[in-house]
Design a protein around this motif. Structure first.
Motif, short mmCIF file in Angstrom:
data_model
loop_
_atom_site.label_atom_id
_atom_site.label_comp_id
_atom_site.label_asym_id
_atom_site.label_seq_id
_atom_site.Cartn_x
_atom_site.Cartn_y
_atom_site.Cartn_z
N GLU A 1 0.83 -1.21 0.00
CA GLU A 1 0.00 0.00 0.00
C GLU A 1 0.86 1.26 0.00
O GLU A 1 0.57 2.23 -0.67
N ARG A 2 1.94 1.20 0.78
CA ARG A 2 2.83 2.37 0.85
C ARG A 2 3.50 2.61 -0.52
O ARG A 2 3.69 3.75 -0.95
N ILE A 3 3.85 1.51 -1.19
CA ILE A 3 4.46 1.62 -2.52
C ILE A 3 3.47 2.28 -3.50
O ILE A 3 3.81 3.22 -4.22
N LEU A 4 2.20 1.83 -3.44
CA LEU A 4 1.19 2.39 -4.35
C LEU A 4 0.97 3.88 -4.07
O LEU A 4 0.84 4.68 -5.00
N LYS A 5 0.97 4.24 -2.81
CA LYS A 5 0.79 5.66 -2.44
C LYS A 5 1.93 6.50 -3.05
O LYS A 5 1.70 7.57 -3.61
N ALA A 6 3.15 5.97 -2.94
CA ALA A 6 4.30 6.70 -3.48
C ALA A 6 4.23 6.80 -5.01
O ALA A 6 4.62 7.81 -5.59
N VAL A 7 3.71 5.75 -5.63
CA VAL A 7 3.60 5.75 -7.10
C VAL A 7 2.51 6.73 -7.54
O VAL A 7 2.68 7.50 -8.50
N ASN A 8 1.38 6.74 -6.82
CA ASN A 8 0.28 7.64 -7.18
C ASN A 8 0.64 9.11 -6.98
O ASN A 8 0.13 9.98 -7.67
N GLY A 9 1.49 9.36 -6.01
CA GLY A 9 2.01 10.71 -5.81
C GLY A 9 1.11 11.61 -4.98
O GLY A 9 -0.08 11.34 -4.79
N SER A 10 1.70 12.67 -4.44
CA SER A 10 0.99 13.67 -3.65
C SER A 10 1.84 14.93 -3.71
O SER A 10 2.76 15.02 -4.52
N PHE B 1 9.58 13.20 -8.84
CA PHE B 1 10.52 13.89 -7.94
C PHE B 1 11.78 13.05 -7.71
O PHE B 1 11.70 11.82 -7.62
N TYR B 2 12.92 13.73 -7.56
CA TYR B 2 14.12 13.01 -7.10
C TYR B 2 13.87 12.50 -5.68
O TYR B 2 13.14 13.13 -4.91
N PRO B 3 14.51 11.39 -5.32
CA PRO B 3 14.38 10.93 -3.93
C PRO B 3 15.20 11.80 -2.99
O PRO B 3 16.03 12.59 -3.44
N VAL B 4 14.96 11.65 -1.69
CA VAL B 4 15.82 12.31 -0.69
C VAL B 4 17.19 11.63 -0.85
O VAL B 4 17.31 10.42 -0.65
N SER B 5 18.19 12.39 -1.24
CA SER B 5 19.45 11.77 -1.69
C SER B 5 20.08 10.86 -0.65
O SER B 5 20.56 9.78 -0.98
N ASP B 6 20.08 11.29 0.60
CA ASP B 6 20.74 10.47 1.63
C ASP B 6 19.74 9.59 2.38
O ASP B 6 20.10 8.96 3.37
N GLY B 7 18.49 9.55 1.93
CA GLY B 7 17.48 8.69 2.55
C GLY B 7 17.27 9.00 4.03
O GLY B 7 17.08 8.08 4.84
N PHE B 8 17.23 10.28 4.37
CA PHE B 8 17.16 10.71 5.77
C PHE B 8 16.11 9.94 6.58
O PHE B 8 16.40 9.42 7.65
N TYR B 9 14.89 9.85 6.07
CA TYR B 9 13.80 9.28 6.89
C TYR B 9 13.98 7.78 7.11
O TYR B 9 13.71 7.28 8.20
N LEU B 10 14.43 7.09 6.10
CA LEU B 10 14.70 5.67 6.29
C LEU B 10 15.89 5.48 7.23
O LEU B 10 15.87 4.61 8.11
N ARG B 11 16.91 6.30 7.07
CA ARG B 11 18.07 6.18 7.97
C ARG B 11 17.63 6.43 9.41
O ARG B 11 18.09 5.74 10.33
N GLN B 12 16.72 7.39 9.58
CA GLN B 12 16.22 7.68 10.92
C GLN B 12 15.49 6.45 11.50
O GLN B 12 15.71 6.07 12.66
N ALA B 13 14.66 5.81 10.66
CA ALA B 13 13.93 4.62 11.13
C ALA B 13 14.90 3.49 11.48
O ALA B 13 14.76 2.81 12.50
N ILE B 14 15.92 3.29 10.63
CA ILE B 14 16.90 2.22 10.87
C ILE B 14 17.70 2.52 12.14
O ILE B 14 17.92 1.64 12.98
N ALA B 15 18.11 3.78 12.30
CA ALA B 15 18.91 4.16 13.48
C ALA B 15 18.12 3.86 14.75
O ALA B 15 18.66 3.31 15.72
N GLY B 16 16.82 4.19 14.73
CA GLY B 16 15.98 3.95 15.91
C GLY B 16 15.88 2.46 16.19
O GLY B 16 16.03 2.00 17.33
N HIS C 1 13.06 6.61 -4.19
CA HIS C 1 12.05 6.97 -3.19
C HIS C 1 11.13 5.80 -2.83
O HIS C 1 10.83 5.59 -1.66
N ILE C 2 10.72 5.05 -3.82
CA ILE C 2 9.77 3.95 -3.56
C ILE C 2 10.43 2.92 -2.64
O ILE C 2 9.82 2.42 -1.69
#
Ligand SMILES: Cc1ncc(COP(=O)(O)O)c(C=O)c1O
Length: 373
Positions: A54-63, A70-85, A265-266
């Motif tokens: 579902e999250r993949i589809l949301k990203a594909v459909n766009g907002s 759009f280019y992705p967040v280059s350093d993947g900040f939000y995923l890195r934050q989730a992994i760090a936690g 991004h996806i």
């Protein structure tokens, strides 16, 4: 045309070619088959979950703030934050790769910018050696067997020009795991200036508490890089995303050699959902253990040797040359991986799939193993 005699690509021609698992579409086309069972690339047959899809589809459909344009967040900040936690480290101790294989390449680029050697045990996952040579380094292969990694041999092989030691724990294709005492020796006894890369692509398949996680040693060794992937238990192999954990100084070095926007991004948002789903991880771990136990029992019935106690695959030794076994199984709609390219001419690597896929494997393999066709 000039009659050039010198070969500018001699070094490149010496790099072994990575041979991936045969894609399903290719086997269908080649053999005119409709239905294929693929047990060739250590993929996870149980996912991803519907929340991830579902999250993949949301990203594909766009907002307003995301979409394929759009280019992705280059350093993947939000995923890195989730992994760090999740892993209990700082954000600046996490780097993302287009698959963990890309992080091996990044490490090799950083280590071999002015040459040097990598120590890699025999029968190791091939990318460590390929990345070393591609980056201009030299591979020193140390003694290991299909069932054991020789830690002493690694320590003894280190040269003044050694810049990296690459260990896959557990190793693919052998499924051999170096236990805690071995990891402690590697972390403590290897010269401090050498980057020790511990590739833990299959770690999540071991029960926590039983796995000798090298992340616990980041405080003791600066030059330590631990790799994980979303391709295996998280079932996101198609999206190409993995992560590395290290100390901040090593991460800043890897950031210098990382391609901008290397992870899309996806993949980032899918992995962000996947990494939090501990229930799915333990579901897959249990299914995998059951499949392994069943496989070992069946191998015994057919008097062949199965080995490997970690990861989502097993190594099967038979009296039939691996390429012949592989071709015969292809004709019967089953793709596995022959291991002659890894110096194991009578071994096959079989990924652990769903029960019905494993049944299809045994139905195709048993007549060959039992002497018929
Ligand atoms: C030990 C090991 N490391 C890394 C990888 C690469 O994984 P990724 O898909 O994250 O590049 C694999 C894939 O099979 C593997 O077996």
């Amino acid at each position: 045309m000039t009659g050039a005699t010198s070969n500018n690509f001699e070094q490149v021609e010496k790099i072994p070619l990575y041979v991936p698992g045969k894609p399903i579409q290719e086997v269908k086309r080649e053999f005119g088959l409709d239905h294929i069972v693929k047990l060739a690339s250590n993929e996870n047959p149980w996912g991803p979950t519907s929340a991830v899809k579902e999250r993949i589809l949301k990203a594909v459909n766009g907002s307003e703030d995301e979409g394929p344009g759009f280019y992705p967040v280059s350093d993947g900040f939000y995923l890195r934050q989730a992994i760090a936690g999740y892993r209990g480290v700082n954000l600046n101790q996490v780097v993302l790769g287009n698959g963990s294989a890309e992080i091996i390449e990044m490490a090799a680029k950083a280590c071999f910018i002015s040459g040097g050697s990598a120590i890699i045990p025999r029968h190791s996952f091939a990318i460590g050696g390929i990345a070393t040579q591609t980056a201009g380094g030299r591979v020193i292969e140390t003694h290991a067997t299909a069932t054991e990694v020789d830690v002493d041999a690694i320590l003894k092989a280190i040269q003044p020009d050694t810049r990296m030691v690459y260990i896959a724990n557990a190793n693919n294709p052998t499924g051999v795991q170096i236990e805690l005492d071995g990891i402690v020796r590697l972390v403590k006894e290897i010269r401090g200036d050498i980057l020790v890369v511990v590739d833990q692509a299959y770690a999540e398949y071991s029960s926590s508490g039983q796995f000798p996680d090298a992340v616990g040693f980041l405080g003791e060794r600066e030059n330590l890089l631990v790799l994980h992937t979303f391709s295996k238990i998280y079932a996101l192999a198609a999206l190409r995303i993995g992560y590395g954990l290290s100390n901040e100084r090593v991460i800043t070095l890897l950031e210098r050699v990382r391609s901008p926007f290397n992870t899309n991004h996806i993949a980032q948002v899918a992995a962000e959902v996947a990494v939090k789903d501990l229930e799915f991880v333990s579901f897959c771990r249990e299914k995998n253990q059951k499949a392994r136990d069943a496989f070992f029992a069946e191998a015994k019935k057919h008097r062949c040797t199965a080995s490997g106690n970690a990861g989502n695959f097993v190594l099967l030794e038979t009296s039939i040359p691996a390429p012949d076994f592989f071709r015969d199984l292809l004709k019967k709609s089953v793709i596995i991986r022959p291991m002659h390219g890894y110096g194991l001419p009578h071994h096959l690597r079989v990924s652990l799939g769903r029960p019905e896929e494993m049944e299809a494997f045994w139905a195709a393999a048993a007549p060959m193993l039992d002497g018929g066709h």
